[in-house]
Design a protein around this motif. Structure first.
Motif, PDB file in Angstrom:
ATOM      1  N   MET A 152      16.290 -62.146 158.108  1.00 50.92           N
ATOM      2  CA  MET A 152      16.120 -60.133 158.362  1.00 50.92           C
ATOM      3  C   MET A 152      17.091 -60.048 158.921  1.00 50.92           C
ATOM      4  N   GLY A 153      17.917 -61.082 159.705  1.00 52.49           N
ATOM      5  CA  GLY A 153      19.294 -60.760 160.418  1.00 52.49           C
ATOM      6  C   GLY A 153      20.298 -61.291 159.413  1.00 52.49           C
ATOM      7  N   GLY A 154      20.254 -62.096 158.980  1.00 54.72           N
ATOM      8  CA  GLY A 154      20.938 -61.412 157.724  1.00 54.72           C
ATOM      9  C   GLY A 154      20.842 -60.767 156.578  1.00 54.72           C
ATOM     10  N   LEU A 155      20.199 -60.790 155.695  1.00 57.67           N
ATOM     11  CA  LEU A 155      20.261 -59.875 154.654  1.00 57.67           C
ATOM     12  C   LEU A 155      20.098 -58.562 154.786  1.00 57.67           C
ATOM     13  N   LEU A 156      19.735 -58.168 156.233  1.00 57.91           N
ATOM     14  CA  LEU A 156      19.946 -56.544 156.078  1.00 57.91           C
ATOM     15  C   LEU A 156      21.720 -56.549 156.578  1.00 57.91           C
ATOM     16  N   GLY A 157      22.290 -56.999 156.456  1.00 55.75           N
ATOM     17  CA  GLY A 157      23.871 -56.817 156.228  1.00 55.75           C
ATOM     18  C   GLY A 157      23.966 -55.654 157.078  1.00 55.75           C
ATOM     19  N   ASN A 158      24.510 -54.480 157.028  1.00 59.09           N
ATOM     20  CA  ASN A 158      25.034 -53.794 157.443  1.00 59.09           C
ATOM     21  C   ASN A 158      24.490 -52.540 157.907  1.00 59.09           C
ATOM     22  N   ASP A 159      22.838 -53.093 156.895  1.00 56.12           N
ATOM     23  CA  ASP A 159      21.991 -51.380 157.265  1.00 56.12           C
ATOM     24  C   ASP A 159      21.631 -51.870 158.789  1.00 56.12           C
ATOM     25  N   ARG A 160      21.934 -50.612 159.666  1.00 55.66           N
ATOM     26  CA  ARG A 160      21.469 -50.956 161.101  1.00 55.66           C
ATOM     27  C   ARG A 160      20.351 -49.824 161.161  1.00 55.66           C
ATOM     28  N   ARG A 161      19.123 -50.107 160.203  1.00 57.51           N
ATOM     29  CA  ARG A 161      18.129 -49.172 161.121  1.00 57.51           C
ATOM     30  C   ARG A 161      16.994 -49.664 161.326  1.00 57.51           C
ATOM     31  N   PHE A 162      16.998 -51.216 162.372  1.00 59.65           N
ATOM     32  CA  PHE A 162      16.101 -51.753 163.244  1.00 59.65           C
ATOM     33  C   PHE A 162      17.480 -52.700 164.717  1.00 59.65           C
ATOM     34  N   ASP A 163      19.068 -51.876 164.504  1.00 60.81           N
ATOM     35  CA  ASP A 163      19.561 -52.131 165.488  1.00 60.81           C
ATOM     36  C   ASP A 163      19.895 -50.612 166.491  1.00 60.81           C
ATOM     37  N   GLY A 164      19.076 -49.961 166.943  1.00 62.32           N
ATOM     38  CA  GLY A 164      18.774 -48.790 168.155  1.00 62.32           C
ATOM     39  C   GLY A 164      18.865 -49.261 169.491  1.00 62.32           C
ATOM     40  N   ASN A 165      18.533 -50.769 169.695  1.00 65.08           N
ATOM     41  CA  ASN A 165      19.058 -51.155 170.940  1.00 65.08           C
ATOM     42  C   ASN A 165      19.830 -52.271 171.302  1.00 65.08           C
ATOM     43  N   CYS A 166      21.485 -52.221 170.366  1.00 66.95           N
ATOM     44  CA  CYS A 166      21.699 -52.829 170.272  1.00 66.95           C
ATOM     45  C   CYS A 166      23.345 -52.097 170.883  1.00 66.95           C
ATOM     46  N   PRO A 167      24.015 -52.659 171.173  1.00 69.51           N
ATOM     47  CA  PRO A 167      25.299 -51.482 171.624  1.00 69.51           C
ATOM     48  C   PRO A 167      26.539 -51.020 170.220  1.00 69.51           C
ATOM     49  N   ALA A 168      27.171 -49.998 170.107  1.00 65.88           N
ATOM     50  CA  ALA A 168      27.920 -49.937 168.596  1.00 65.88           C
ATOM     51  C   ALA A 168      28.820 -51.220 168.596  1.00 65.88           C
ATOM     52  N   VAL A 169      29.351 -51.012 167.332  1.00 73.24           N
ATOM     53  CA  VAL A 169      29.682 -52.138 166.653  1.00 73.24           C
ATOM     54  C   VAL A 169      30.466 -51.760 165.651  1.00 73.24           C
ATOM     55  N   GLN A 170      31.798 -51.685 165.529  1.00 69.23           N
ATOM     56  CA  GLN A 170      33.200 -50.679 164.944  1.00 69.23           C
ATOM     57  C   GLN A 170      32.664 -51.465 163.201  1.00 69.23           C
ATOM     58  N   GLN A 171      33.258 -53.078 163.914  1.00 72.05           N
ATOM     59  CA  GLN A 171      32.953 -53.227 162.207  1.00 72.05           C
ATOM     60  C   GLN A 171      31.929 -53.707 161.308  1.00 72.05           C
ATOM     61  N   GLU A 172      32.698 -53.743 159.926  1.00 68.75           N
ATOM     62  CA  GLU A 172      30.715 -54.050 159.292  1.00 68.75           C
ATOM     63  C   GLU A 172      30.273 -55.589 159.117  1.00 68.75           C
ATOM     64  N   ILE A 173      29.184 -55.425 159.613  1.00 67.98           N
ATOM     65  CA  ILE A 173      28.372 -56.459 159.816  1.00 67.98           C
ATOM     66  C   ILE A 173      27.963 -56.948 158.607  1.00 67.98           C
ATOM     67  N   ARG A 174      28.333 -58.720 158.421  1.00 72.82           N
ATOM     68  CA  ARG A 174      27.770 -59.943 157.459  1.00 72.82           C
ATOM     69  C   ARG A 174      28.325 -61.270 157.972  1.00 72.82           C
ATOM     70  N   VAL A 175      26.925 -61.740 157.514  1.00 78.21           N
ATOM     71  CA  VAL A 175      26.817 -63.137 157.647  1.00 78.21           C
ATOM     72  C   VAL A 175      27.222 -63.860 157.099  1.00 78.21           C
ATOM     73  N   ALA A 176      27.481 -65.348 156.787  1.00 80.29           N
ATOM     74  CA  ALA A 176      28.491 -66.067 155.996  1.00 80.29           C
ATOM     75  C   ALA A 176      27.518 -66.489 155.306  1.00 80.29           C
ATOM     76  N   ALA A 177      25.637 -66.928 156.036  1.00 76.93           N
ATOM     77  CA  ALA A 177      24.891 -68.060 155.116  1.00 76.93           C
ATOM     78  C   ALA A 177      23.770 -67.879 155.942  1.00 76.93           C
ATOM     79  N   ILE A 178      22.748 -68.066 155.717  1.00 76.85           N
ATOM     80  CA  ILE A 178      21.505 -68.160 156.089  1.00 76.85           C
ATOM     81  C   ILE A 178      20.852 -69.642 155.629  1.00 76.85           C
ATOM     82  N   ILE A 179      20.080 -70.360 156.766  1.00 80.73           N
ATOM     83  CA  ILE A 179      19.658 -71.626 156.327  1.00 80.73           C
ATOM     84  C   ILE A 179      17.910 -71.269 157.071  1.00 80.73           C
ATOM     85  N   ASN A 180      17.084 -71.074 154.994  1.00 75.97           N
ATOM     86  CA  ASN A 180      15.898 -70.646 156.099  1.00 75.97           C
ATOM     87  C   ASN A 180      15.064 -71.819 155.437  1.00 75.97           C
ATOM     88  N   LYS A 181      13.681 -72.119 156.950  1.00 73.45           N
ATOM     89  CA  LYS A 181      13.099 -73.290 156.704  1.00 73.45           C
ATOM     90  C   LYS A 181      11.670 -72.961 157.052  1.00 73.45           C
TER      91      LYS A 181
END
Length: 294
Positions: A152-181
């Motif tokens: 969820m953390g990675g696939l949401l990418g720049n989708d901010r729907r669950f980020d209401g409790n977080c401080p503002a972030v200026q850059q685009e949110i994108r992770v490099a990879a996910i290891i899912n066990k």
């Protein structure tokens, strides 16, 4: 009916906490010489609850370092960051490690845990200069419910729907990879399918019968052509999270053209893989990251 069951399960869980069950004690994480530890850093505060992370940082060099965000499992209702080990492969590659806590269902049901994972990610992005972290080389990893949250953390990418409790972030949110066990890819299926999970029902809470809500917290719903690469491992004899969850995840990733690798552990249960197979899978996951330049 599902809402009643969810309420009963939550009450039982709270009663167990009230009778004074003691938390298991764990040994501190061992990290290489030259690394430094920043334990119990607060990455978010929500209604009096503090989200904590343990940071293990490599010696500061000229170039910023990649970082892995580790998320513990436990059905969203138990587990702790202190239980987590196995960071050696990341340490050897010079990664920083962020080992995080999140709100369990006893504190708040879905989507609280997802919100916390996103805030941990944004905390690292916002503090990257001070921590010497490369925001282009952020990797999520987790097992079981932690695998679900890593997805969820990675696939949401720049989708901010669950980020209401977080401080503002200026850059685009994108992770490099996910290891899912052996993570949960479709929470709704796990709550309503033939292998109904009490943990999923309890975590979904009042949203258990809401299809749109169940989809919003299910990683498989958020896969897009530009999603980050995913490495998945799952035992085909898993008695807890159905193996089919990872089969369906792999199929959807492939359909969307997302680079991914799916490793099946024949006869493997819920993460209880033979030691030699565990080492092999760890090596394969590191090779996957290396193939991405991470």
């Amino acid at each position: 009916m599902f809402q009643i069951l969810s309420s009963i399960l939550l009450l039982v869980s709270l009663l167990l906490s009230a009778v004074g069950l003691q938390a298991e004690e764990f040994q501190p994480v061992e990290y290489p010489k030259g690394y430094s530890a920043q334990l119990n850093q607060i990455y978010v505060e929500v209604n009096g609850w503090q989200g904590l992370m343990d940071l293990y940082l490599p010696p500061r060099g000229a170039a910023p370092t990649p970082v892995v965000i580790n998320i513990h499992g436990g059905g969203w209702n138990k587990g702790s960051k202190e239980s987590q080990r196995g960071f050696g492969s990341f340490f050897r590659r010079g990664y920083a490690v962020a080992n995080i806590s999140y709100r369990l269902v006893q504190v708040a049901p879905a989507p609280a845990a997802v919100e916390d994972v996103r805030c941990a990610l944004i905390y690292l992005i916002n503090n990257a200069p001070d921590l010497n972290i490369d925001t282009q080389k952020i990797v999520f990893t987790g097992s079981s419910a932690g695998g679900h949250l890593a997805l969820m953390g990675g696939l949401l990418g720049n989708d901010r729907r669950f980020d209401g409790n977080c401080p503002a972030v200026q850059q685009e949110i994108r992770v490099a990879a996910i290891i899912n066990k052996y993570g949960v890819a479709d929470v709704g299926d796990w709550a309503h399918g033939k292998h109904t999970s009490r943990s999923a029902v309890m975590w979904l809470g009042a949203g258990v019968d809401d299809l749109a809500f169940r989809r919003s917290v299910s990683p498989i719903t958020h896969i897009k052509p530009d999603s980050p690469p995913v490495f998945t491992v799952h035992g085909d004899a898993d008695p807890i999270v159905p193996y089919q969850q990872s089969v369906d995840l792999h199929k959807k990733l492939a359909e969307m053209g997302v680079k991914n690798q799916f490793v099946t552990v024949a006869g493997g249960a819920h993460g209880r893989f033979p030691q030699d197979r565990n080492r092999e899978v760890t090596s394969m996951s590191m090779q996957f990251l290396e193939s991405l330049g991470l």
